[in-house]
Write a protein that holds these residues in place. Structure first.
Motif, mmCIF file in Angstrom:
data_model
loop_
_atom_site.group_PDB
_atom_site.id
_atom_site.type_symbol
_atom_site.label_atom_id
_atom_site.label_comp_id
_atom_site.label_asym_id
_atom_site.label_seq_id
_atom_site.Cartn_x
_atom_site.Cartn_y
_atom_site.Cartn_z
ATOM 1 N N TYR A 1 0.872 -1.176 0.000
ATOM 2 C CA TYR A 1 0.000 0.000 0.000
ATOM 3 C C TYR A 1 0.906 1.222 0.000
ATOM 4 O O TYR A 1 1.732 1.396 0.908
ATOM 5 C CB TYR A 1 -0.912 0.014 1.227
ATOM 6 C CG TYR A 1 -1.770 1.266 1.295
ATOM 7 C CD1 TYR A 1 -2.892 1.397 0.490
ATOM 8 C CD2 TYR A 1 -1.415 2.325 2.121
ATOM 9 C CE1 TYR A 1 -3.659 2.553 0.513
ATOM 10 C CE2 TYR A 1 -2.176 3.480 2.160
ATOM 11 C CZ TYR A 1 -3.296 3.594 1.346
ATOM 12 O OH TYR A 1 -4.050 4.746 1.362
ATOM 13 N N HIS B 1 6.794 -0.871 -10.443
ATOM 14 C CA HIS B 1 6.843 -2.333 -10.368
ATOM 15 C C HIS B 1 7.109 -2.912 -11.747
ATOM 16 O O HIS B 1 6.520 -2.491 -12.742
ATOM 17 C CB HIS B 1 5.516 -2.872 -9.831
ATOM 18 C CG HIS B 1 5.358 -4.356 -9.981
ATOM 19 N ND1 HIS B 1 5.678 -5.239 -8.975
ATOM 20 C CD2 HIS B 1 4.920 -5.118 -11.026
ATOM 21 C CE1 HIS B 1 5.449 -6.474 -9.386
ATOM 22 N NE2 HIS B 1 4.987 -6.431 -10.626
ATOM 23 N N ARG C 1 4.212 -1.552 -14.020
ATOM 24 C CA ARG C 1 3.145 -0.708 -13.495
ATOM 25 C C ARG C 1 3.702 0.332 -12.525
ATOM 26 O O ARG C 1 4.621 0.050 -11.746
ATOM 27 C CB ARG C 1 2.109 -1.552 -12.761
ATOM 28 C CG ARG C 1 1.495 -2.658 -13.588
ATOM 29 C CD ARG C 1 0.560 -2.140 -14.637
ATOM 30 N NE ARG C 1 -0.599 -1.500 -14.029
ATOM 31 C CZ ARG C 1 -1.564 -0.867 -14.696
ATOM 32 N NH1 ARG C 1 -1.466 -0.761 -16.002
ATOM 33 N NH2 ARG C 1 -2.589 -0.344 -14.069
ATOM 34 N N VAL D 1 2.592 2.274 -9.330
ATOM 35 C CA VAL D 1 1.588 2.228 -8.266
ATOM 36 C C VAL D 1 1.683 3.542 -7.504
ATOM 37 O O VAL D 1 2.694 3.830 -6.849
ATOM 38 C CB VAL D 1 1.826 1.030 -7.329
ATOM 39 C CG1 VAL D 1 0.682 0.912 -6.330
ATOM 40 C CG2 VAL D 1 1.978 -0.260 -8.131
ATOM 41 N N GLU E 1 -2.780 3.736 -3.665
ATOM 42 C CA GLU E 1 -3.164 2.528 -4.390
ATOM 43 C C GLU E 1 -2.625 1.276 -3.687
ATOM 44 O O GLU E 1 -1.647 1.329 -2.929
ATOM 45 C CB GLU E 1 -2.672 2.598 -5.830
ATOM 46 C CG GLU E 1 -3.366 3.703 -6.618
ATOM 47 C CD GLU E 1 -2.914 3.807 -8.053
ATOM 48 O OE1 GLU E 1 -3.629 4.440 -8.851
ATOM 49 O OE2 GLU E 1 -1.839 3.265 -8.406
ATOM 50 N N GLN F 1 -1.536 -2.882 -4.114
ATOM 51 C CA GLN F 1 -0.993 -3.831 -5.082
ATOM 52 C C GLN F 1 -0.929 -5.230 -4.474
ATOM 53 O O GLN F 1 -0.640 -5.395 -3.285
ATOM 54 C CB GLN F 1 0.415 -3.381 -5.475
ATOM 55 C CG GLN F 1 1.135 -4.293 -6.449
ATOM 56 C CD GLN F 1 2.628 -3.985 -6.487
ATOM 57 O OE1 GLN F 1 3.333 -4.164 -5.508
ATOM 58 N NE2 GLN F 1 3.083 -3.495 -7.622
ATOM 59 N N TYR F 2 -1.181 -6.231 -5.312
ATOM 60 C CA TYR F 2 -1.132 -7.637 -4.890
ATOM 61 C C TYR F 2 -0.341 -8.443 -5.897
ATOM 62 O O TYR F 2 -0.541 -8.306 -7.112
ATOM 63 C CB TYR F 2 -2.556 -8.195 -4.789
ATOM 64 C CG TYR F 2 -2.670 -9.702 -4.752
ATOM 65 C CD1 TYR F 2 -2.031 -10.458 -3.768
ATOM 66 C CD2 TYR F 2 -3.434 -10.383 -5.696
ATOM 67 C CE1 TYR F 2 -2.152 -11.842 -3.733
ATOM 68 C CE2 TYR F 2 -3.567 -11.762 -5.668
ATOM 69 C CZ TYR F 2 -2.924 -12.489 -4.687
ATOM 70 O OH TYR F 2 -3.048 -13.850 -4.656
ATOM 71 N N TYR G 1 -0.770 -11.093 -10.671
ATOM 72 C CA TYR G 1 -0.546 -9.685 -10.336
ATOM 73 C C TYR G 1 -1.867 -8.935 -10.464
ATOM 74 O O TYR G 1 -2.613 -9.138 -11.429
ATOM 75 C CB TYR G 1 0.487 -9.039 -11.260
ATOM 76 C CG TYR G 1 0.687 -7.566 -10.959
ATOM 77 C CD1 TYR G 1 1.592 -7.164 -9.997
ATOM 78 C CD2 TYR G 1 -0.075 -6.594 -11.601
ATOM 79 C CE1 TYR G 1 1.756 -5.826 -9.686
ATOM 80 C CE2 TYR G 1 0.075 -5.255 -11.297
ATOM 81 C CZ TYR G 1 0.987 -4.871 -10.342
ATOM 82 O OH TYR G 1 1.140 -3.549 -10.008
ATOM 83 N N GLU H 1 -4.001 -5.005 -8.918
ATOM 84 C CA GLU H 1 -3.938 -3.772 -8.129
ATOM 85 C C GLU H 1 -5.311 -3.128 -8.102
ATOM 86 O O GLU H 1 -6.191 -3.480 -8.895
ATOM 87 C CB GLU H 1 -2.900 -2.816 -8.708
ATOM 88 C CG GLU H 1 -3.199 -2.383 -10.124
ATOM 89 C CD GLU H 1 -2.058 -1.594 -10.756
ATOM 90 O OE1 GLU H 1 -2.343 -0.505 -11.294
ATOM 91 O OE2 GLU H 1 -0.910 -2.072 -10.721
#
Length: 248
Positions: free
Chosen positions: A81, A89, A97, A99, A103, A105-106, A144, A146
């Motif tokens: 986070y 990333h 990406r 982020v 935002e 992200q996972y 992946y 987000e």
């Protein structure tokens, strides 16, 4: 480590084990400042190896133009986070990406993935919370995803980010967990309720001043707490506050 417990008419007994910010491990390099709620890298605390399936809870600040180069992970659910700044990333799945602040992200490392995380800015630091959760089983195809929680903001102060079944358009993850972002205005409160029938919660304060339970435990920025309660517990903010809540 601080413990407290209480019974109230509208709540079952609650047990709280506080992890004060100043008790966390501290790593500092020229380009990185990292605070560790649990044992990580060169920091080892035998009382804090993890909490249930939660293994890592790090608060990182990375200098402008720096970051973590390409490196491997496997069999771990990784969440970030971004508190301020922006995180760039890139991974072996082909994702590249940015982020941004606010935002979420996972990345499910699963059978194995390479990725890098660097500060997207050449002039400002990036500040983010990253936590790792063990999956329910190893292997599988890496994932992946987000989201921007601000597009899902809940009036009750809790925004569902991730769950074991992707309910309510949350990110579906490979473990029986529920992850919320809590955002409370001054003098606002909410109730964190079990959704999985479990007893274990971890609260990590991003910013603010929180009270858990009724006159139970007070948490400031950077503090964390392991909470056990069968029916849930209240979270009240003295000032505008933000936190991550995880049911495990």
């Amino acid at each position: 480590m601080t413990r407290s417990s209480h019974s109230a008419a509208d709540m079952s007994e609650i047990s709280i084990i506080k992890r004060p910010s100043e008790a966390r491990g501290h790593t500092r390099f020229d380009w990185l400042e990292s605070k560790h709620s649990f044992s990580f890298g060169d920091f080892y605390d035998p009382e804090y190896i993890g909490f249930s399936a939660l293994r890592i809870m790090n608060e990182d600040t990375v200098s402008a133009g720096s970051g973590f180069g390409m490196h491997p992970h496997h069999s771990m659910e990784i969440f970030s986070y971004v508190i301020s700044g922006a995180l760039q990333h890139e991974d072996s799945l082909g994702n590249r990406r940015k982020v941004n602040e606010g935002e979420f992200q996972y990345m499910s490392a699963a059978s194995g993935v390479m990725h890098s995380e660097v500060n997207a800015s050449k002039s400002e630091p990036v500040h983010f919370l990253q936590f790792w959760i063990e999956p329910d089983q190893p292997g599988g195809t890496p994932i992946y995803a987000e989201m921007d929680p601000r597009q899902r903001h809940s009036e009750d102060g809790l925004t569902l980010l991730a769950s074991n079944n992707g309910r309510d358009d949350s990110l579906m993850v490979r473990q029986d967990v529920t992850i919320w972002l809590g955002e409370l205005d001054a003098n606002q409160s909410c109730v964190v309720k079990p959704e999985l029938g479990g007893l274990n919660f971890w609260i990590q304060v991003i910013d603010g001043d929180l009270e858990l339970g009724s006159n139970q435990e007070f948490l400031l920025s950077g503090d964390g707490a392991a909470v056990s309660s069968e029916s849930g517990f209240s979270v009240a903010a003295k000032e505008k506050s933000k936190f991550i809540a995880i049911e495990l």
